[in-house]
Design a protein around this motif. Structure first.
Motif, short mmCIF file in Angstrom:
data_model
loop_
_atom_site.label_atom_id
_atom_site.label_comp_id
_atom_site.label_asym_id
_atom_site.label_seq_id
_atom_site.Cartn_x
_atom_site.Cartn_y
_atom_site.Cartn_z
N SER A 166 9.37 2.25 -4.04
CA SER A 166 8.82 3.59 -3.82
C SER A 166 8.53 4.22 -5.17
O SER A 166 9.44 4.40 -5.99
N SER A 167 7.28 4.53 -5.41
CA SER A 167 6.87 5.05 -6.71
C SER A 167 5.61 5.87 -6.56
O SER A 167 4.90 5.78 -5.56
N LEU A 168 5.32 6.65 -7.60
CA LEU A 168 4.08 7.43 -7.60
C LEU A 168 2.87 6.51 -7.59
O LEU A 168 1.84 6.82 -6.99
N GLU A 169 3.00 5.36 -8.25
CA GLU A 169 1.89 4.41 -8.25
C GLU A 169 1.61 3.90 -6.84
O GLU A 169 0.45 3.75 -6.44
N LEU A 170 2.65 3.62 -6.07
CA LEU A 170 2.45 3.20 -4.69
C LEU A 170 1.75 4.29 -3.89
O LEU A 170 0.86 4.01 -3.08
N VAL A 171 2.13 5.55 -4.10
CA VAL A 171 1.45 6.67 -3.45
C VAL A 171 -0.05 6.61 -3.76
O VAL A 171 -0.91 6.75 -2.87
N GLY A 172 -0.38 6.38 -5.04
CA GLY A 172 -1.77 6.31 -5.44
C GLY A 172 -2.52 5.20 -4.74
O GLY A 172 -3.68 5.38 -4.31
N PHE A 173 -1.90 4.05 -4.57
CA PHE A 173 -2.57 2.93 -3.90
C PHE A 173 -2.78 3.22 -2.42
O PHE A 173 -3.82 2.86 -1.85
N TYR A 174 -1.82 3.85 -1.76
CA TYR A 174 -2.03 4.24 -0.35
C TYR A 174 -3.30 5.08 -0.21
O TYR A 174 -4.18 4.80 0.61
N HIS A 175 -3.41 6.13 -1.01
CA HIS A 175 -4.56 7.03 -0.89
C HIS A 175 -5.86 6.34 -1.32
O HIS A 175 -6.92 6.59 -0.75
N ALA A 176 -5.76 5.47 -2.32
CA ALA A 176 -6.96 4.79 -2.80
C ALA A 176 -7.49 3.79 -1.76
O ALA A 176 -8.71 3.65 -1.59
N ILE A 177 -6.60 3.10 -1.09
CA ILE A 177 -7.02 2.16 -0.04
C ILE A 177 -7.73 2.92 1.07
O ILE A 177 -8.79 2.50 1.56
N SER A 178 -7.17 4.06 1.47
CA SER A 178 -7.85 4.89 2.48
C SER A 178 -9.20 5.37 1.96
O SER A 178 -10.20 5.35 2.67
N GLY A 179 -9.22 5.81 0.71
CA GLY A 179 -10.45 6.31 0.13
C GLY A 179 -11.53 5.27 -0.01
O GLY A 179 -12.72 5.59 -0.06
N ALA A 180 -11.12 3.98 -0.05
CA ALA A 180 -12.07 2.88 -0.10
C ALA A 180 -12.47 2.40 1.29
O ALA A 180 -13.23 1.45 1.42
N GLY A 181 -11.94 3.03 2.33
CA GLY A 181 -12.27 2.66 3.70
C GLY A 181 -11.50 1.49 4.24
O GLY A 181 -11.80 0.98 5.32
N ALA A 182 -10.48 1.02 3.49
CA ALA A 182 -9.68 -0.12 3.92
C ALA A 182 -8.42 0.37 4.65
O ALA A 182 -8.19 1.58 4.80
N VAL A 183 -7.59 -0.57 5.09
CA VAL A 183 -6.40 -0.27 5.89
C VAL A 183 -5.17 -0.77 5.15
O VAL A 183 -5.09 -1.94 4.76
N SER A 184 -4.19 0.11 4.95
CA SER A 184 -2.95 -0.27 4.28
C SER A 184 -2.00 -0.97 5.24
O SER A 184 -1.82 -0.52 6.38
N VAL A 185 -1.37 -2.04 4.74
CA VAL A 185 -0.34 -2.74 5.51
C VAL A 185 0.92 -2.79 4.65
O VAL A 185 1.10 -3.69 3.83
N PRO A 186 1.80 -1.79 4.77
CA PRO A 186 3.01 -1.78 3.95
C PRO A 186 3.98 -2.87 4.37
O PRO A 186 4.20 -3.09 5.58
N LEU A 187 4.54 -3.58 3.40
CA LEU A 187 5.51 -4.64 3.67
C LEU A 187 6.91 -4.17 3.33
O LEU A 187 7.14 -3.61 2.25
N ASN A 188 7.82 -4.40 4.24
CA ASN A 188 9.23 -4.16 3.97
C ASN A 188 9.66 -5.09 2.84
O ASN A 188 9.56 -6.32 2.97
N ASN A 189 10.15 -4.54 1.73
CA ASN A 189 10.46 -5.39 0.59
C ASN A 189 11.76 -6.16 0.73
O ASN A 189 12.17 -6.87 -0.19
N ARG A 190 12.39 -6.06 1.92
CA ARG A 190 13.58 -6.87 2.17
C ARG A 190 13.27 -8.09 3.04
O ARG A 190 14.17 -8.86 3.39
N LEU A 191 12.02 -8.27 3.40
CA LEU A 191 11.65 -9.41 4.24
C LEU A 191 11.76 -10.71 3.46
O LEU A 191 11.64 -10.74 2.23
N SER A 192 11.96 -11.80 4.20
CA SER A 192 11.88 -13.12 3.58
C SER A 192 10.41 -13.45 3.35
O SER A 192 9.52 -12.84 3.97
#
Length: 500
Positions: free
Chosen positions: A63-89
């Protein structure tokens, strides 16, 4: 479906209140103007690497400000964000990327080794955030508007049985979730929301949506620390915070006899039924706890206790938020007040369905109503009370036993720090409760004492057949109890239920 167009939320927010503080972190404070400029640059870089409309872009990051930026940028580019749980195998994460057809996996440096193992298992282009920033910027920046009917995010459920399902959340789902929350809790000019929950979880993601829709400052913390959270409330003017029960208990233990300032107005408590001993501790300290009920499928909250009832309706998750409806049913039949049954919800915040899973969508959504699988009841005044997950319900000799009720009782004992209850097979009763506890540091475990304590407070059929001590209980990244993982700690003489 008719298009419903709305201006890009961050773009509009930066126009309305450019100099207002958007985020505070340990390292920096940024305004909405600065956030908008950062997001615009990232969107141009994403377009440069080939991210296009409707592409699925997976994110693996702290969790970081940079991650916040990527969420909004992906939306702004018309794409779809798929967040991954960082505890997954690696295999679990790769399965999710294959399932949604993600073309890109973008990670921070901390999770690069995991990301490399993931892309070894799925055809997906891997880039670190730093590598994205090294790309030339195209002249095309953010899309100026969102279609509220289009997917914004795909968030995978925890997958208690079988593979998880990708919950599609549209821009409209996120918008109405934020709108419903603010119509219930209100908004003040000095509000600051402390975000210590993971940004890959719908709870954390919903705070990012509130941030740009409300124009509200968010204090972003990479990890939860009870002492640091209390300090933010007492010394940094935080007025609101999202927690689950285990986080709140640790904050109370850290605070000791100290209270919170009058400026703190909302401890939003989710993640399942709240133990009454914990709520009573908060009541004694006059901490404004608002229990809430929600799911990934409802874009976070769908019911929350109104402020004026925080002490008179203790234990309730409140009433449906403005755009939502809630009913209690059993076998399709509506239940009368105070009768338990399955919670079903309907509203503009409810997902249109699961990605690529028409069968699962049709099972879960019938006649516009989402069948949640949770058990609860509405009282005479329409306040919702959560009992448990349907899949966790223990049926002992024909009687319903709610693990959360037994856990709440155990947590009332002064020696018990945490409790978890599951059902185990029994030849006579079909199944019976089996309890696990974590004992507070410096105190001694006594199964006999705990059983006698429960016997004075619970009906005989609710009494655990055994109480077993553990050093810690299994929890997910959002600190919710993982009851299904408790099966791994059962002695060989006890068989778990067939559905575990």
């Amino acid at each position: 479906m008719m298009e419903t167009i709305m201006p890009n939320w961050l773009m509009r927010r930066a126009e309305l209140t450019p100099d207002r503080t958007a985020f505070e972190t340990d390292r920096e404070t940024v305004s909405f103007r600065t956030l908008f400029q950062m997001v615009t640059d990232i969107a141009r870089e994403l377009r440069s690497i080939g991210v296009r409309e409707n592409d699925k872009v997976a994110l693996l990051s702290e969790s970081s400000l940079e991650l916040v930026g990527f969420y909004h940028a992906i939306s702004g580019a018309g794409a779809v964000s798929v967040p991954l749980n960082n505890r997954l195998s690696p295999e679990e994460a790769a399965w999710q990327l294959r399932d949604c057809g993600a073309r890109w996996l973008i990670c921070d440096q901390a999770f690069l080794p995991l990301a490399q193992m993931i892309v070894d298992r799925t055809p997906c282009t891997l880039l670190t955030m730093a590598e994205v920033h090294d790309q030339p910027k195209t002249s095309c920046g953010l899309n100026s508007a969102f279609d509220l009917n289009k997917p914004c995010t795909i968030i995978y459920t925890s997958g208690t049985t079988g593979h998880p399902k990708g919950v599609v959340l549209t821009y409209g789902n996120h918008w109405w979730s934020a709108a419903g929350s603010v119509l219930n809790l209100g908004l003040r000019e000095d509000d600051k929301w402390l975000c210590c929950v993971p940004l890959f979880h719908v709870s954390g993601l919903s705070i990012l949506m509130k941030n740009v829709i409300y124009g509200m400052t968010v204090v972003l913390s990479g990890k939860f620390n009870p002492h640091a959270a209390n300090r933010q409330i007492c010394a940094n003017g935080v007025t609101m915070m999202s927690v689950v029960a285990n986080m709140l208990r640790r904050m109370l233990d850290d605070a000791g006899a100290e209270g919170y300032p009058g400026t703190f107005r909302c401890m939003l408590l989710g993640g399942g039924p709240a133990p009454l001993p914990l709520l009573n501790r908060c009541k004694e300290k006059r901490i404004p706890v608002f229990q809430t009920y929600g799911l990934t499928e409802t874009a976070s909250q769908t019911a929350t206790l109104p402020p004026e009832y925080m002490f008179t309706k203790i234990g309730s998750a409140g009433k449906p938020l403005f755009p939502a409806e809630i009913r209690i049913v059993t076998d399709g039949k509506a239940m009368r007040p105070n009768q338990p049954g399955e919670i079903i919800v309907r509203g503009l915040n409810v997902t249109p369905g699961y990605w690529g899973r028409r069968d699962a969508t049709e099972r879960a959504i019938k006649g516009g109503w989402l069948y949640t699988g949770d058990i609860g009841y509405l009282d005479q005044e329409g306040f919702l009370y959560i009992l448990d997950r349907r899949q966790d319900l223990i049926i002992s000799g024909g009687e319903n036993v709610y693990p959360a009720e037994v856990e709440s009782t155990l947590l009332g004992h002064p020696a018990v720090e945490e409790a978890g209850v599951i059902g185990v097979a029994d030849e006579t009763w079909g199944e019976v409760p089996y309890a696990f506890v974590v004992i507070k540091k410096g105190l001694v475990f006594s199964e006999k004492e705990l059983l006698n304590y429960c016997r004075r407070r619970l009906a005989g059929y609710k009494l655990p057949v055994r109480i077993q001590p553990l050093e810690r209980l299994p929890r997910n990244a959002s600190r919710k109890l993982l009851r299904r993982k408790l099966v791994d700690f059962l002695p060989k003489t006890f068989a778990p239920r067939n559905d575990f």
